[in-house]
Scaffold this motif. Structure first.
Motif, PDB file in Angstrom:
ATOM      1  N   CYS A  80       0.846  -1.187   0.000  1.00 52.65           N
ATOM      2  CA  CYS A  80       0.000   0.000   0.000  1.00 52.65           C
ATOM      3  C   CYS A  80       0.886   1.244   0.000  1.00 52.65           C
ATOM      4  O   CYS A  80       1.808   1.350   0.815  1.00 52.65           O
ATOM      5  CB  CYS A  80      -0.908  -0.018   1.226  1.00 52.65           C
ATOM      6  SG  CYS A  80      -1.892   1.476   1.410  1.00 52.65           S
ATOM      7  N   TYR A  92      -7.105  -1.185  -4.138  1.00 57.76           N
ATOM      8  CA  TYR A  92      -7.635  -0.104  -4.962  1.00 57.76           C
ATOM      9  C   TYR A  92      -6.495   0.508  -5.748  1.00 57.76           C
ATOM     10  O   TYR A  92      -5.478   0.895  -5.175  1.00 57.76           O
ATOM     11  CB  TYR A  92      -8.309   0.959  -4.086  1.00 57.76           C
ATOM     12  CG  TYR A  92      -9.561   0.455  -3.411  1.00 57.76           C
ATOM     13  CD1 TYR A  92     -10.794   0.585  -4.035  1.00 57.76           C
ATOM     14  CD2 TYR A  92      -9.504  -0.158  -2.171  1.00 57.76           C
ATOM     15  CE1 TYR A  92     -11.947   0.119  -3.427  1.00 57.76           C
ATOM     16  CE2 TYR A  92     -10.653  -0.630  -1.557  1.00 57.76           C
ATOM     17  CZ  TYR A  92     -11.866  -0.484  -2.190  1.00 57.76           C
ATOM     18  OH  TYR A  92     -13.007  -0.942  -1.589  1.00 57.76           O
ATOM     19  N   LYS A  93      -6.649   0.576  -7.054  1.00 59.13           N
ATOM     20  CA  LYS A  93      -5.627   1.141  -7.938  1.00 59.13           C
ATOM     21  C   LYS A  93      -6.167   2.433  -8.529  1.00 59.13           C
ATOM     22  O   LYS A  93      -7.309   2.492  -8.968  1.00 59.13           O
ATOM     23  CB  LYS A  93      -5.282   0.151  -9.046  1.00 59.13           C
ATOM     24  CG  LYS A  93      -4.158   0.597  -9.953  1.00 59.13           C
ATOM     25  CD  LYS A  93      -3.709  -0.552 -10.832  1.00 59.13           C
ATOM     26  CE  LYS A  93      -2.543  -0.164 -11.696  1.00 59.13           C
ATOM     27  NZ  LYS A  93      -1.318   0.034 -10.952  1.00 59.13           N
ATOM     28  N   CYS A  94      -5.325   3.469  -8.537  1.00 62.90           N
ATOM     29  CA  CYS A  94      -5.730   4.761  -9.087  1.00 62.90           C
ATOM     30  C   CYS A  94      -5.761   4.665 -10.610  1.00 62.90           C
ATOM     31  O   CYS A  94      -4.808   4.181 -11.234  1.00 62.90           O
ATOM     32  CB  CYS A  94      -4.762   5.857  -8.633  1.00 62.90           C
ATOM     33  SG  CYS A  94      -5.216   7.488  -9.253  1.00 62.90           S
ATOM     34  N   HIS A 100      -0.168   3.558  -8.444  1.00 67.94           N
ATOM     35  CA  HIS A 100      -0.608   4.019  -7.132  1.00 67.94           C
ATOM     36  C   HIS A 100      -1.675   3.070  -6.614  1.00 67.94           C
ATOM     37  O   HIS A 100      -2.793   3.029  -7.119  1.00 67.94           O
ATOM     38  CB  HIS A 100      -1.145   5.445  -7.244  1.00 67.94           C
ATOM     39  CG  HIS A 100      -1.548   6.064  -5.934  1.00 67.94           C
ATOM     40  ND1 HIS A 100      -0.770   6.009  -4.815  1.00 67.94           N
ATOM     41  CD2 HIS A 100      -2.648   6.757  -5.589  1.00 67.94           C
ATOM     42  CE1 HIS A 100      -1.377   6.645  -3.824  1.00 67.94           C
ATOM     43  NE2 HIS A 100      -2.528   7.104  -4.273  1.00 67.94           N
ATOM     44  N   ASP A 101      -1.288   2.249  -5.612  1.00 65.90           N
ATOM     45  CA  ASP A 101      -2.183   1.253  -5.029  1.00 65.90           C
ATOM     46  C   ASP A 101      -2.367   1.549  -3.551  1.00 65.90           C
ATOM     47  O   ASP A 101      -1.410   1.917  -2.859  1.00 65.90           O
ATOM     48  CB  ASP A 101      -1.582  -0.149  -5.162  1.00 65.90           C
ATOM     49  CG  ASP A 101      -1.339  -0.531  -6.601  1.00 65.90           C
ATOM     50  OD1 ASP A 101      -2.327  -0.643  -7.337  1.00 65.90           O
ATOM     51  OD2 ASP A 101      -0.168  -0.720  -6.980  1.00 65.90           O
ATOM     52  N   TYR A 107      -7.961   3.643   1.464  1.00 61.60           N
ATOM     53  CA  TYR A 107      -9.021   4.073   0.559  1.00 61.60           C
ATOM     54  C   TYR A 107     -10.128   4.780   1.341  1.00 61.60           C
ATOM     55  O   TYR A 107     -10.639   5.809   0.912  1.00 61.60           O
ATOM     56  CB  TYR A 107      -9.591   2.869  -0.201  1.00 61.60           C
ATOM     57  CG  TYR A 107     -10.748   3.216  -1.100  1.00 61.60           C
ATOM     58  CD1 TYR A 107     -10.559   3.931  -2.277  1.00 61.60           C
ATOM     59  CD2 TYR A 107     -12.048   2.838  -0.768  1.00 61.60           C
ATOM     60  CE1 TYR A 107     -11.622   4.255  -3.095  1.00 61.60           C
ATOM     61  CE2 TYR A 107     -13.112   3.155  -1.579  1.00 61.60           C
ATOM     62  CZ  TYR A 107     -12.896   3.865  -2.751  1.00 61.60           C
ATOM     63  OH  TYR A 107     -13.950   4.191  -3.552  1.00 61.60           O
ATOM     64  N   HIS A 110      -8.993   8.127   2.061  1.00 62.84           N
ATOM     65  CA  HIS A 110      -9.128   8.940   0.841  1.00 62.84           C
ATOM     66  C   HIS A 110     -10.565   9.449   0.693  1.00 62.84           C
ATOM     67  O   HIS A 110     -10.789  10.604   0.341  1.00 62.84           O
ATOM     68  CB  HIS A 110      -8.727   8.112  -0.386  1.00 62.84           C
ATOM     69  CG  HIS A 110      -9.113   8.720  -1.689  1.00 62.84           C
ATOM     70  ND1 HIS A 110      -8.433   9.768  -2.253  1.00 62.84           N
ATOM     71  CD2 HIS A 110     -10.139   8.454  -2.529  1.00 62.84           C
ATOM     72  CE1 HIS A 110      -9.011  10.106  -3.386  1.00 62.84           C
ATOM     73  NE2 HIS A 110     -10.052   9.316  -3.580  1.00 62.84           N
ATOM     74  N   HIS A 131      -7.261  11.804  -7.804  1.00 61.13           N
ATOM     75  CA  HIS A 131      -7.229  10.342  -7.771  1.00 61.13           C
ATOM     76  C   HIS A 131      -8.629   9.759  -7.953  1.00 61.13           C
ATOM     77  O   HIS A 131      -9.583  10.219  -7.347  1.00 61.13           O
ATOM     78  CB  HIS A 131      -6.645   9.853  -6.440  1.00 61.13           C
ATOM     79  CG  HIS A 131      -5.276  10.382  -6.166  1.00 61.13           C
ATOM     80  ND1 HIS A 131      -4.158   9.891  -6.786  1.00 61.13           N
ATOM     81  CD2 HIS A 131      -4.858  11.386  -5.352  1.00 61.13           C
ATOM     82  CE1 HIS A 131      -3.104  10.550  -6.358  1.00 61.13           C
ATOM     83  NE2 HIS A 131      -3.495  11.474  -5.486  1.00 61.13           N
ATOM     84  N   PHE A 133      -9.986   5.939  -7.685  1.00 57.25           N
ATOM     85  CA  PHE A 133      -9.629   4.564  -7.356  1.00 57.25           C
ATOM     86  C   PHE A 133     -10.721   3.589  -7.790  1.00 57.25           C
ATOM     87  O   PHE A 133     -11.897   3.912  -7.784  1.00 57.25           O
ATOM     88  CB  PHE A 133      -9.403   4.416  -5.847  1.00 57.25           C
ATOM     89  CG  PHE A 133      -8.151   5.079  -5.372  1.00 57.25           C
ATOM     90  CD1 PHE A 133      -6.915   4.490  -5.573  1.00 57.25           C
ATOM     91  CD2 PHE A 133      -8.202   6.298  -4.714  1.00 57.25           C
ATOM     92  CE1 PHE A 133      -5.755   5.095  -5.130  1.00 57.25           C
ATOM     93  CE2 PHE A 133      -7.053   6.911  -4.270  1.00 57.25           C
ATOM     94  CZ  PHE A 133      -5.821   6.313  -4.476  1.00 57.25           C
TER      95      PHE A 133
END
Length: 183
Positions: A80, A92-94, A100-101, A107, A110, A131, A133
């Motif tokens: 992370c 979660y990937k941007c 960016h994970d 998350y 975020h 971002h 995600f």
């Protein structure tokens, strides 16, 4: 010109007798549309709309939960960027950043309006709006949740020997495509 001690100018206006007023009032009430029936019908219609929306929402939530379970697992070799821990659970990937994970906890942070970058291996924007995600899994993913049988995949019906053949020949399966196969 005095009538009863009052001049014509000072007399009260002429009022119809009370029985005539009552008849007029009753006639007006009976000629009006039934407001209670219209109101009840509108309420019933609105209730049905709300119940339909609610059932659609429940179905959508069940579908999302089932789909989300497919992303829950161990993501080998992925750490992370927010907390620096190996990601086990949801990844979660941007969509806007090249690499960016974040884990589920970061998350959630975020979503509350903060961007964590404690790993420091890469330069990323600290603005939340930069971002987007999405759940992600790749080749190194190992699921931790087993699929419940019958929820996502329909059982294929076993073709019985005396059933009509699926090729459209109007013959029994055992005499057509199933000839020579053990049942």
């Amino acid at each position: 010109d005095q009538l009863g001690g009052l001049s014509r100018r000072h007399r009260l206006p002429h009022h119809p007798p009370p029985t005539r007023l009552l008849v007029t009032f009753v006639l007006r009430l009976t000629s009006m549309p039934d407001l209670t029936t219209a109101t009840d019908e509108a309420k019933a219609k609105r209730r049905m709309e709300i119940e339909a929306k609610l059932s659609d929402l429940r179905l959508q939530q069940a579908k999302e939960t089932e789909q989300k379970a497919a992303y829950f697992g161990e993501h080998a070799g992925i750490t992370c960027d927010g907390c620096g821990v190996a990601i086990i659970g949801y990844r979660y990937k941007c969509k806007d950043c090249s690499n960016h994970d974040v884990c589920e906890n970061c998350y959630d942070t975020h979503l509350s309006g903060r961007v964590n970058n404690s790993l420091g291996k890469q330069v990323i924007s600290n603005k939340v709006e930069d971002h987007r995600f999405a759940l992600h899994k790749d080749k190194g993913f190992t699921p931790l949740v087993k699929k419940a049988p019958g929820l996502t995949e329909a059982k294929s019906a076993r073709v019985k020997p005396n059933d009509p053949c699926s090729c459209g020949s109007n013959k029994k399966f055992k005499k057509c495509c199933g000839a020579g196969k053990a049942a």
